[in-house]
Design an enzyme around this catalytic site. Sequence first.
Site, short mmCIF file in Angstrom:
data_model
loop_
_atom_site.label_atom_id
_atom_site.label_comp_id
_atom_site.label_asym_id
_atom_site.label_seq_id
_atom_site.Cartn_x
_atom_site.Cartn_y
_atom_site.Cartn_z
N HIS A 1 8.57 -16.52 16.46
CA HIS A 1 9.39 -15.31 16.42
C HIS A 1 9.91 -14.99 17.82
O HIS A 1 9.15 -14.93 18.77
CB HIS A 1 8.58 -14.13 15.89
CG HIS A 1 8.45 -14.16 14.39
ND1 HIS A 1 8.40 -13.03 13.62
CD2 HIS A 1 8.38 -15.21 13.53
CE1 HIS A 1 8.30 -13.38 12.34
NE2 HIS A 1 8.28 -14.69 12.26
N TYR B 1 8.01 -2.56 13.17
CA TYR B 1 7.06 -1.48 13.45
C TYR B 1 7.85 -0.18 13.25
O TYR B 1 8.92 -0.03 13.85
CB TYR B 1 6.56 -1.52 14.89
CG TYR B 1 5.65 -2.69 15.23
CD1 TYR B 1 6.16 -3.95 15.55
CD2 TYR B 1 4.26 -2.53 15.25
CE1 TYR B 1 5.32 -5.01 15.88
CE2 TYR B 1 3.41 -3.60 15.58
CZ TYR B 1 3.95 -4.82 15.89
OH TYR B 1 3.13 -5.87 16.21
N PRO C 1 -4.88 -2.25 16.36
CA PRO C 1 -4.08 -3.45 16.08
C PRO C 1 -2.58 -3.34 16.41
O PRO C 1 -1.85 -4.32 16.25
CB PRO C 1 -4.28 -3.66 14.57
CG PRO C 1 -4.67 -2.33 14.04
CD PRO C 1 -5.38 -1.62 15.13
N LYS D 1 -3.19 -7.49 19.61
CA LYS D 1 -3.89 -8.07 20.77
C LYS D 1 -5.32 -8.53 20.49
O LYS D 1 -5.91 -9.24 21.31
CB LYS D 1 -3.92 -7.05 21.92
CG LYS D 1 -2.57 -6.81 22.56
CD LYS D 1 -2.14 -8.00 23.40
CE LYS D 1 -0.65 -8.07 23.60
NZ LYS D 1 0.01 -9.17 22.88
N TYR E 1 3.70 -7.89 25.03
CA TYR E 1 3.62 -8.34 23.64
C TYR E 1 3.42 -9.86 23.56
O TYR E 1 2.63 -10.35 22.75
CB TYR E 1 4.86 -7.90 22.86
CG TYR E 1 4.67 -7.98 21.36
CD1 TYR E 1 4.11 -6.92 20.66
CD2 TYR E 1 5.05 -9.12 20.64
CE1 TYR E 1 3.92 -6.98 19.28
CE2 TYR E 1 4.87 -9.20 19.27
CZ TYR E 1 4.30 -8.13 18.59
OH TYR E 1 4.11 -8.20 17.23
P1 RFL Z 1 -15.13 -11.84 14.41
O1 RFL Z 1 -13.92 -12.39 13.78
O2 RFL Z 1 -15.61 -10.50 14.01
O3 RFL Z 1 -16.28 -12.90 14.21
C1 RFL Z 1 -17.62 -12.63 14.54
C2 RFL Z 1 -18.50 -13.44 13.63
O4 RFL Z 1 -19.87 -13.20 13.97
C3 RFL Z 1 -20.62 -13.08 12.77
N1 RFL Z 1 -21.84 -12.31 13.05
C4 RFL Z 1 -23.06 -12.86 13.23
N2 RFL Z 1 -23.47 -14.12 13.18
C5 RFL Z 1 -24.79 -14.36 13.38
N3 RFL Z 1 -25.70 -13.37 13.62
C6 RFL Z 1 -25.31 -12.08 13.67
N4 RFL Z 1 -26.21 -11.12 13.89
C7 RFL Z 1 -23.95 -11.78 13.47
N5 RFL Z 1 -23.23 -10.64 13.45
C8 RFL Z 1 -21.96 -10.98 13.21
C9 RFL Z 1 -19.68 -12.42 11.80
O5 RFL Z 1 -20.03 -12.67 10.45
C10 RFL Z 1 -18.35 -13.06 12.17
O6 RFL Z 1 -18.05 -14.20 11.40
O7 RFL Z 1 -14.97 -11.77 16.01
P2 RFL Z 1 -14.19 -12.81 16.97
O8 RFL Z 1 -14.49 -14.22 16.65
O9 RFL Z 1 -14.42 -12.30 18.36
O10 RFL Z 1 -12.64 -12.64 16.61
C11 RFL Z 1 -11.97 -11.47 16.90
C12 RFL Z 1 -10.92 -11.18 15.84
O11 RFL Z 1 -11.47 -11.38 14.55
C13 RFL Z 1 -10.42 -9.75 15.96
O12 RFL Z 1 -10.10 -9.43 17.32
C14 RFL Z 1 -9.16 -9.49 15.17
O13 RFL Z 1 -9.22 -9.90 13.85
C15 RFL Z 1 -8.93 -7.97 15.23
N6 RFL Z 1 -8.13 -7.53 14.15
C16 RFL Z 1 -6.80 -7.74 14.24
N7 RFL Z 1 -6.29 -8.30 15.37
C17 RFL Z 1 -4.98 -8.51 15.48
O14 RFL Z 1 -4.56 -9.04 16.53
N8 RFL Z 1 -4.13 -8.15 14.44
C18 RFL Z 1 -4.61 -7.59 13.28
O15 RFL Z 1 -3.87 -7.31 12.38
C19 RFL Z 1 -5.98 -7.36 13.15
N9 RFL Z 1 -6.50 -6.79 12.03
C20 RFL Z 1 -8.70 -6.94 13.00
C21 RFL Z 1 -7.86 -6.59 11.93
C22 RFL Z 1 -10.09 -6.70 12.90
C23 RFL Z 1 -10.64 -6.10 11.78
N10 RFL Z 1 -12.07 -5.83 11.75
C24 RFL Z 1 -12.93 -6.37 12.80
C25 RFL Z 1 -12.70 -4.95 10.90
C26 RFL Z 1 -8.39 -6.03 10.78
C27 RFL Z 1 -9.78 -5.78 10.68
C28 RFL Z 1 -10.27 -5.20 9.39
C1 PHB Z 2 -0.50 -8.63 10.90
O1 PHB Z 2 0.36 -9.40 10.49
O2 PHB Z 2 -1.59 -8.51 10.34
C2 PHB Z 2 -0.24 -7.83 12.12
C3 PHB Z 2 0.90 -8.06 12.86
C4 PHB Z 2 1.17 -7.32 13.99
C5 PHB Z 2 0.29 -6.33 14.38
C6 PHB Z 2 -0.87 -6.10 13.63
C7 PHB Z 2 -1.13 -6.85 12.50
O3 PHB Z 2 0.56 -5.58 15.47
#
Ligand code: RFL
Ligand code: PHB
Length: 393
Positions: free
Chosen positions: A75, A204, A296, A300, A388
């Site tokens: 993009h 957005y 989110p 980032k 970004y």
């Molecule tokens: P994760 O993905 O949470 O993975 C951590 C893993 O550790 C496991 N775990 C354990 N394992 C062993 N023993 C324990 N005691 C443990 N406790 C936990 C968990 O099961 C899991 O598999 O962290 P990681 O790898 O640092 O990755 C980070 C990303 O996942 C996170 O920054 C993003 O997904 C944040 N986030 C979003 N980021 C974006 O850039 N765009 C988004 O749209 C976006 N949506 C989100 C999100 C995070 C969410 N969370 C955490 C609730 C939406 C949600 C719902």
């Molecule tokens: C998504 O596609 O899940 C998404 C994209 C941009 C954002 C947050 C989430 O800033």
Amino acid sequence: MQTESTQVAIIGGGPSGLLLSQLLHKAGIDTIVLERQTRDYVLGRIRAGVLETGFVELLRKSGAGARMDREGEIHHGFHIAHQGRLDRIDLARHAQGQTVMVYGQTEVTRDLYEARDAMGGRVLHEVQDVVLHDLKGAQPHVTFIHDGAERRINASFIVGADGFHGVSRKSIPADILREYEKVYPFGWLGILSETAPAAPELIYARHDRGFALCSMRNSRLSRYYIQVPLSDKAEDWSDDAFWQELKRRLPEAVAEQMETGPSIEKSIAPLRSFVAEPMRYGALFLAGDAAHIVPPTGAKGLNLAASDIHYLYEGFADYFLRGEAGGLDSYSAKALARVWKAERFSWWMTSLLHRFPDMSPADLRLQQADLDYLFSSEAAQTSLAENYVGLPY
Ligand code: RFL
Ligand code: PHB
């Protein structure tokens, strides 16, 4: 008790833990990953969708980037809808040709698991009662239960990549750990639907009824979000109610031609800014969501995890392959410097686009002025674009 040894024990098999394990394995450094959930559960979580160039390069370097390069979408910009207008941020123009890749976290994680399988990487699923020991002592180790048996792994280092609710951060003594937190008074209700995206690029939207976002995973899979009060429950939102509310917050021209359909996932995520300092304690290094959370709005979260993993990978490679500890010693300071800048950006973009419940008429005019300034100033657009696409590592 069954005991084994590795160079780096990694807690958490999310994107942070898997990416680090894969990079270290390629450099000849041994790891074991401990994950609490099943693989299917980890792959069932719908999260991030926008990857910075730094993430893209790291995934390629790990050997797991081929499908992203085939199926991901580059993009060159995105849109901001406000006051009936649809303005565009030209990333390529304002960030010296840099772009972002739209490719879902679920797919990234799947590709990393497959790369780990192909290399015979050790990833233990459904581990319970993980406890970290002797982090400042002579023999750092981890104990846990797997397949009903108690097990122990001795390691030179332990990486806490176990997300916000993991055990690793909590293993740092309270008098050492400092936590900074800001909780926002709303959440994002997100749905995934097998429909064509509303527009070729992300939109957005700032609206008096609240924020909305049109995103996507591919040409037949769309991801949409709307700002909702924290008291709302996902199950109380019918698909019809969601589409109706989303359309009200989008420019008419976008809403009118939008394809809608049944949701295949629907969930609410709270918004939070959180940083834990330091990111190292003795033999333990925190990475990704275990150490920091961003709202989110700037996409980032996952990208910050990648810069942590980059610094950690370089530090471990220096240590194990060249006998130099400098990279590991400077890890926490280097990672935190970038983390705080991403925290600032995510907080700013959240403040720019959301409707806060306590906003006064003056606050609303200031928010409008912030948006008017953005689209009247090349400097402001450059600042948004460079953040970004991702600040340099
Ligand atoms: P994760 O993905 O949470 O993975 C951590 C893993 O550790 C496991 N775990 C354990 N394992 C062993 N023993 C324990 N005691 C443990 N406790 C936990 C968990 O099961 C899991 O598999 O962290 P990681 O790898 O640092 O990755 C980070 C990303 O996942 C996170 O920054 C993003 O997904 C944040 N986030 C979003 N980021 C974006 O850039 N765009 C988004 O749209 C976006 N949506 C989100 C999100 C995070 C969410 N969370 C955490 C609730 C939406 C949600 C719902
Ligand atoms: C998504 O596609 O899940 C998404 C994209 C941009 C954002 C947050 C989430 O800033």
